[in-house]
Write a protein that holds these residues in place. Structure first.
Motif, PDB file in Angstrom:
ATOM      1  N   LYS A  48      -7.015  -4.082  -3.069  1.00 50.02           N
ATOM      2  CA  LYS A  48      -6.535  -3.475  -1.824  1.00 50.02           C
ATOM      3  C   LYS A  48      -6.741  -4.434  -0.663  1.00 50.02           C
ATOM      4  O   LYS A  48      -7.744  -5.126  -0.581  1.00 50.02           O
ATOM      5  CB  LYS A  48      -7.266  -2.165  -1.556  1.00 50.02           C
ATOM      6  N   ASP A  49      -5.764  -4.481   0.237  1.00 47.90           N
ATOM      7  CA  ASP A  49      -5.780  -5.368   1.402  1.00 47.90           C
ATOM      8  C   ASP A  49      -5.862  -6.842   1.025  1.00 47.90           C
ATOM      9  O   ASP A  49      -6.507  -7.636   1.691  1.00 47.90           O
ATOM     10  CB  ASP A  49      -6.923  -4.997   2.357  1.00 47.90           C
ATOM     11  N   ASN A  64       0.817  -1.209   0.000  1.00 46.51           N
ATOM     12  CA  ASN A  64       0.000   0.000   0.000  1.00 46.51           C
ATOM     13  C   ASN A  64       0.858   1.269   0.000  1.00 46.51           C
ATOM     14  O   ASN A  64       0.468   2.286  -0.579  1.00 46.51           O
ATOM     15  CB  ASN A  64      -0.962  -0.002   1.190  1.00 46.51           C
TER      16      ASN A  64
END
Length: 118
Positions: free
Chosen positions: A77-78, A56
């Protein structure tokens, strides 16, 4: 200087800038492919991160560099695999396990490797 030449210089500068971010964030096993005629991207970057935080951080820094010059599209994301579209560059950032599992190098077998580190 022709318009094409200016564009090539700008694209090269942007690729170098993205690569500098990847280095500064200490990503590993970096491979850059030159896109071929069947791909919508000039370059494809594959790299490995040690954590989601590191992944990130790279995306945030690339976004900061782009500022308002272009959009930054991010998928995953994540997760264990981030896919980032930045201008005409496609960036894959994996954790170690996902990089081995998906083995994207096999997908880009017909593309020229223009840079490899790690």
């Amino acid at each position: 200087m022709s318009k094409l030449t200016k564009q090539n210089i700008q694209e090269s500068y942007f690729l170098d800038t993205v690569l500098d971010v990847i280095y500064s964030q200490k990503l590993q096993d970096i491979i850059i492919y030159k896109g071929n005629n069947s791909l919508a991207y000039q370059n494809i970057i594959i790299s490995t991160a040690n954590s989601n935080t590191q992944m990130n951080g790279v995306v945030k820094k690339i976004g900061d560099i782009l500022n308002n010059k272009s959009t930054l599209n991010v998928e995953g994301k994540d997760s264990s695999w981030l896919l980032v579209e930045a201008k005409d560059i496609l960036i894959h950032i994996f954790n170690n396990e996902s990089r081995e599992f998906y083995n994207l190098e096999d997908i880009y077998f017909d593309c020229e490797i223009i840079y490899q580190y790690g």
